[in-house]
Write a protein that holds these residues in place. Structure first.
Motif, mmCIF file in Angstrom:
data_model
loop_
_atom_site.group_PDB
_atom_site.id
_atom_site.type_symbol
_atom_site.label_atom_id
_atom_site.label_comp_id
_atom_site.label_asym_id
_atom_site.label_seq_id
_atom_site.Cartn_x
_atom_site.Cartn_y
_atom_site.Cartn_z
ATOM 1 N N LYS A 6 4.591 5.891 -4.091
ATOM 2 C CA LYS A 6 5.408 5.712 -5.338
ATOM 3 C C LYS A 6 6.902 5.421 -4.781
ATOM 4 O O LYS A 6 7.784 5.843 -5.552
ATOM 5 C CB LYS A 6 5.160 6.724 -6.459
ATOM 6 N N GLU A 13 0.868 -1.434 -0.090
ATOM 7 C CA GLU A 13 0.018 -0.257 0.044
ATOM 8 C C GLU A 13 0.781 1.327 -0.140
ATOM 9 O O GLU A 13 0.518 2.143 -0.679
ATOM 10 C CB GLU A 13 -1.018 0.053 1.333
ATOM 11 N N ASN A 66 2.020 1.834 -3.560
ATOM 12 C CA ASN A 66 0.823 2.479 -4.266
ATOM 13 C C ASN A 66 0.528 4.102 -4.085
ATOM 14 O O ASN A 66 0.034 4.754 -4.906
ATOM 15 C CB ASN A 66 -0.492 1.503 -3.996
#
Length: 343
Positions: free
Chosen positions: A316, A310, A313
């Protein structure tokens, strides 16, 4: 309400071959296939404490590769062998962010969260960020863990967690938190879609009229099992077009809205919540070491691999790299060890 109701120095390094480690599920913690006895670990730790300077590498090598049950046995054995608790021994030898992190990790998880909750409730800080630990242990942990925390809290502080929330937290946050910590949720996957639709609509009505702490909302969020609540949040989005946490934040920007958003995220996606906690603690001016430590220690044995995913995501960049870039010394080594990495 009644009709509606019907329907959680010198370092002598110990090198362990990479092949000797094993992972547990979504945990990042690497434990050993063949674990030394608690007696051996206890003696090595004691040796690391004596002499010229503390051998932090030995502390990291041992405690950073033992799960909760193994750490419990080490604590018990250390006490028997050396006539002092391991926590007392560590308190004398380690300090700073590294010391805090190692000691929190060494505690029994329920005692750790009880101590963190007490610290949060005694804090003079304003807002809801310092209350994160109470939401996390209520909404991102098992029902059994929450019961253990409440028992540990009573044993440690001669008052109940609920009492201290009532004394320390203003309304309406107090109402939400007491509801959450007194809950004992069913922990199997059981979902009633009709109830999910009904309760999604009931929450929507409360958001629309800005009654976020309505009894029905507290009742739903604090009693339903996590699978049922995720189905409710899904029904909410399907019926009303936007995620429930977004609508909560549209209804106001106060502490109540922030707390409820945290509750929803911890229930719906604990890994997103903890990725966010870590990101917020690292990004910007200065590091919030307390939040960073708590998040990594809390999830290293549970779902840290999901948290890492996570984090990637959301930001980055890799979580390990972010921690390495923002911390230093033995503190960095210890956190990276719990993340399953190497410096």
């Amino acid at each position: 309400m009644k009709s509606f109701k019907k329907l959680l120095t010198s370092k002598s390094k110990t090198h362990v071959p990479e092949s000797s480690f094993k992972f547990g599920g979504m945990a990042s913690l690497k434990t050993l296939d063949v674990v030394p006895s608690p007696e051996e670990d206890s003696q090595k730790l004691k040796k690391a404490f004596i002499g010229l300077g503390t051998d932090e590498d030995v502390i990291i090598e041992i405690l950073g590769h033992r799960d909760a049950n193994q750490r419990k046995k080490i604590r018990e054995t250390y006490h028997q062998l050396h006539n002092e608790t391991l926590i007392d021994g560590l308190n004398k030898e380690v300090s700073g962010d590294f010391g805090k992190a190692v000691i929190l990790w060494t505690y029994d998880p329920c005692e750790r969260d009880a101590r963190l909750a007490n610290e949060a409730l005694k804090s003079k800080k304003k807002g809801v960020k310092h209350l994160e630990i109470i939401v996390e242990m209520s909404c991102a942990s098992s029902p059994q863990h929450l019961v253990g925390v409440r028992k540990a809290y009573c044993d440690l502080f001669n008052s109940s967690l609920e009492e201290d929330i009532l004394v320390s937290v203003p309304m309406p946050l107090r109402k939400i938190l007491v509801g959450l910590v007194t809950s004992y949720r069913y922990d199997k996957e059981m979902v009633d879609k009709d109830v999910a639709r009904l309760e999604a609509n009931r929450i929507h009505e409360s958001i629309k009229i800005k009654e976020l702490a309505h009894d029905d909302v507290v009742y739903i969020l604090s009693t339903r099992n996590f699978y049922q609540l995720r189905a409710t949040f899904e029904c909410y989005k399907e019926k009303h077009g936007s995620p429930i946490d977004e609508d909560i934040m549209k209804s106001g920007k106060g502490d109540l809205e922030s707390l409820l958003k945290m509750v929803v995220l911890c229930i719906d996606s604990p890994e997103k919540h903890f990725a966010q906690v870590i990101g917020t603690s690292i990004i910007g001016l200065g590091t919030d070491e307390d939040s960073l430590t708590r998040a990594i220690i809390s999830r290293a044995e549970i779902d840290m691999m999901k948290v890492k995913s996570e984090y990637l995501n959301m930001y980055k960049s890799g979580l390990d790299d972010a921690v390495i870039g923002d911390t230093s010394g033995d503190y960095r080594k210890f956190l990276v060890t719990l993340l399953g990495g190497k410096i």
